[in-house]
Design an enzyme around this catalytic site. Structure first.
Site, PDB file in Angstrom:
ATOM      1  N   HIS A   4      58.160  49.753  30.690  1.00  0.00           N
ATOM      2  CA  HIS A   4      57.438  50.690  31.555  1.00  0.00           C
ATOM      3  C   HIS A   4      57.055  50.081  32.904  1.00  0.00           C
ATOM      4  O   HIS A   4      56.276  50.668  33.640  1.00  0.00           O
ATOM      5  CB  HIS A   4      56.175  51.215  30.863  1.00  0.00           C
ATOM      6  CG  HIS A   4      56.441  52.083  29.681  1.00  0.00           C
ATOM      7  ND1 HIS A   4      55.528  52.980  29.190  1.00  0.00           N
ATOM      8  CD2 HIS A   4      57.520  52.203  28.876  1.00  0.00           C
ATOM      9  CE1 HIS A   4      56.025  53.602  28.127  1.00  0.00           C
ATOM     10  NE2 HIS A   4      57.249  53.129  27.929  1.00  0.00           N
TER      11      HIS A   4
ATOM     12  N   ASP B  80      65.560  58.210  25.440  1.00  0.00           N
ATOM     13  CA  ASP B  80      64.839  58.642  26.638  1.00  0.00           C
ATOM     14  C   ASP B  80      64.064  57.470  27.230  1.00  0.00           C
ATOM     15  O   ASP B  80      63.767  56.478  26.551  1.00  0.00           O
ATOM     16  CB  ASP B  80      63.889  59.794  26.312  1.00  0.00           C
ATOM     17  CG  ASP B  80      62.863  59.415  25.263  1.00  0.00           C
ATOM     18  OD1 ASP B  80      63.245  58.868  24.218  1.00  0.00           O
ATOM     19  OD2 ASP B  80      61.652  59.656  25.497  1.00  0.00           O
TER      20      ASP B  80
ATOM     21  N   GLU C   4      60.931  60.265  22.673  1.00  0.00           N
ATOM     22  CA  GLU C   4      59.916  59.364  22.134  1.00  0.00           C
ATOM     23  C   GLU C   4      58.794  59.120  23.139  1.00  0.00           C
ATOM     24  O   GLU C   4      57.640  58.918  22.757  1.00  0.00           O
ATOM     25  CB  GLU C   4      60.569  58.032  21.739  1.00  0.00           C
ATOM     26  CG  GLU C   4      59.680  57.084  20.939  1.00  0.00           C
ATOM     27  CD  GLU C   4      58.917  56.103  21.811  1.00  0.00           C
ATOM     28  OE1 GLU C   4      58.094  55.354  21.255  1.00  0.00           O
ATOM     29  OE2 GLU C   4      59.132  56.067  23.043  1.00  0.00           O
ATOM     30  N   GLU C   5      59.125  59.140  24.432  1.00  0.00           N
ATOM     31  CA  GLU C   5      58.134  58.809  25.449  1.00  0.00           C
ATOM     32  C   GLU C   5      57.149  59.949  25.711  1.00  0.00           C
ATOM     33  O   GLU C   5      56.207  59.773  26.482  1.00  0.00           O
ATOM     34  CB  GLU C   5      58.828  58.404  26.755  1.00  0.00           C
ATOM     35  CG  GLU C   5      59.719  57.169  26.652  1.00  0.00           C
ATOM     36  CD  GLU C   5      58.943  55.880  26.423  1.00  0.00           C
ATOM     37  OE1 GLU C   5      57.704  55.932  26.318  1.00  0.00           O
ATOM     38  OE2 GLU C   5      59.583  54.820  26.340  1.00  0.00           O
TER      39      GLU C   5
ATOM     40  N   ASP D 141      61.691  48.484  18.655  1.00  0.00           N
ATOM     41  CA  ASP D 141      61.016  49.073  19.812  1.00  0.00           C
ATOM     42  C   ASP D 141      59.608  48.508  20.002  1.00  0.00           C
ATOM     43  O   ASP D 141      58.711  49.212  20.436  1.00  0.00           O
ATOM     44  CB  ASP D 141      60.959  50.598  19.641  1.00  0.00           C
ATOM     45  CG  ASP D 141      60.573  51.327  20.917  1.00  0.00           C
ATOM     46  OD1 ASP D 141      60.750  50.765  22.007  1.00  0.00           O
ATOM     47  OD2 ASP D 141      60.070  52.458  20.812  1.00  0.00           O
TER      48      ASP D 141
END
Length: 466
Positions: free
Chosen positions: A439, A85, A148-149, A172
């Protein structure tokens, strides 16, 4: 043929599959049967499981929440934890956020670095180890998470049904090795508003931010302004524009004025790297509003207790320790109307402190304001001792493959899947001193970087399972 030669052989395939995975807009949506996080997230999961099957791996789709692909033999399992995701793309991209286009030897797109590029790198690292033909002492399992987000329901579901690996790393975060991650606390601050307006300006709505863990790059206020107050409003706006670096614009439609604040997005764990559009707007609104109604009082309180600060000093949680340093605080979202204001904060607290100390500090700082403090989500901090064999082996691999013999294991405010199980750490993909684009608009991963981390992950898998 050695591991690095195998990875070079796969180079075009690694690039191709990274591009194809980026083109799936896997932001979380409303769930449906068998697809708990929406159609596109499920499409990304099916894509990597099909790719894994084509590589000859054994696969499992666990109810659409997560999946895994596995090779090797043995009683122990090495895990590689990745997520499919992505956060929403936001505005201002130079290249299409879901195009996976290559420019200047960089693959651009949401997820290129977080976490789709590293996911493909890890898959092809497994493939390289498999094709070496050596006997492995452990199973190797890559686990694909899908939200995960947000709140990690994917991993909660997976580990309720499946035994956790004996050790794991997640690609990550950053190199060389992340041995400690701060606790993650998401809070809502909620205030009931008693009256709509006073004087010549009424605040109809304020809305900004996409996720708690993103520094908001946009925030908008809709105001109703009486004719006699328009000129004064415009004068104050133009004065602010002339004397500060604030990135504000206004749109006037009869009595309604829309004020648009544009900031700079960054990961919520590093709020100092961005410009918070909410804070920028709230500073301006205090300047132009009258001072005798509840919305103004809330805005004034925001500026006093939060403002442009990123370490929580004025709101009672300016804390730090000797392992992970200072607490960070990001105001990620705001929703305000005539009846209620709601702020969502993303706080990363030092590993030696507790969430209770943080929350109680904020409650004390807001005593008497009428603001309710609600815990929305919490994740315990992560700490793995430096002498742990997992940390030691990954450091050895990193140093051998990069020639960097001076870097030491590090800590982070970021939250990775490593904290979802015991004996797990984050390992890359960012190198020391490298630009952090997760992001942010124009997120990318260079092709050189992508191939380099694939080699590092392949060597790490080999060393941990030989």
């Amino acid at each position: 043929m050695n591991i690095n030669q195998l990875v070079e052989k796969y180079k075009n395939d690694i690039i191709k599959h990274t591009q194809e995975l980026i083109r799936i807009k896997s932001t979380e949506k409303q769930g449906m049967p068998g697809k708990p996080f929406g159609e596109e997230v499920n499409q990304a999961l099916e894509y990597v499981l099909k790719l894994s099957e084509d590589m000859g791996f054994q696969t499992l789709n666990l109810d659409g929440y997560a999946g895994h692909a596995e090779i090797g033999q043995g009683d122990e399992t090495l895990g590689i934890l990745v997520h499919l995701d992505v956060v929403p793309e936001g505005d201002g991209w130079t290249y299409p956020p879901y195009g996976g286009e290559i420019h200047n030897d960089r693959i651009y797109g949401r997820g290129a670095s977080d976490d789709k590029g590293p996911t493909i790198a890890a898959l092809f690292a497994m493939k390289a180890v498999k094709e070496l033909g050596v006997e492995l002492g452990k199973k190797i399992r890559i686990i694909f998470g899908t939200n995960e987000e947000t709140n990690w329901d994917c991993m909660k579901h997976y580990f309720r049904k499946m035994k956790a690996p004996d050790m794991a790393f997640t690609p990550d975060s950053d190199f060389p090795v992340i041995f400690a991650e701060k606790g993650i606390l998401v809070l809502n601050l909620v205030k009931k508003l008693e009256n709509k307006s006073s004087g010549g300006i009424e605040v109809l709505e304020i809305k900004g931010g996409n996720r708690p863990n993103m520094v908001p790059d946009s925030c908008k206020a809709i105001l109703k302004i009486r004719d006699e107050s328009i000129d004064d409003f415009i004068n104050k706006y133009e004065e602010l524009k002339a004397n500060t670096s604030s990135n504000l614009s206004i749109e006037i439609d009869q009595e309604r004025v829309v004020v648009i604040s544009e900031g700079v997005s960054a990961h919520g764990s590093t709020p100092q790297s961005g410009v918070n559009a909410i804070s920028q707007l709230m500073s301006f609104l205090e300047l132009v509003l009258d001072s005798n109604f509840s919305t103004y009082n809330f805005i004034k309180l925001y500026n006093e207790k939060l403002g442009a600060e990123v370490n929580g000093e004025s709101i009672g949680c300016g804390l730090e320790d000797d392992v992970t340093g200072k607490l960070t605080l990001n105001v990620g979202m705001i929703e305000l109307n005539s009846e209620e204001a709601k702020l969502t904060l993303d706080i990363r607290h030092p590993v030696k402190l507790t969430k209770e100390k943080v929350v109680n500090g904020i409650i004390d700082a807001l005593a008497g304001t009428g603001i309710e403090v609600e815990i929305d989500n919490y994740m315990d901090p992560l700490y793995v001792p430096l002498d742990n064999p997992l940390v030691q082996t990954l450091m050895k691999v990193y140093r051998e493959e990069t020639g960097d013999t001076t870097s030491q294991p590090i800590t982070t405010g970021g939250g990775t899947y490593a904290r979802s199980m015991k004996n797990a750490v984050a390992f890359g993909p960012g190198f020391p001193g490298q630009e952090d684009v997760a992001h942010q608009k124009d997120e990318y991963m260079s092709i050189e970087h992508l191939i380099k981390i694939t080699k590092i992950y392949a060597k790490a898998i080999y060393e941990l399972t030989k």
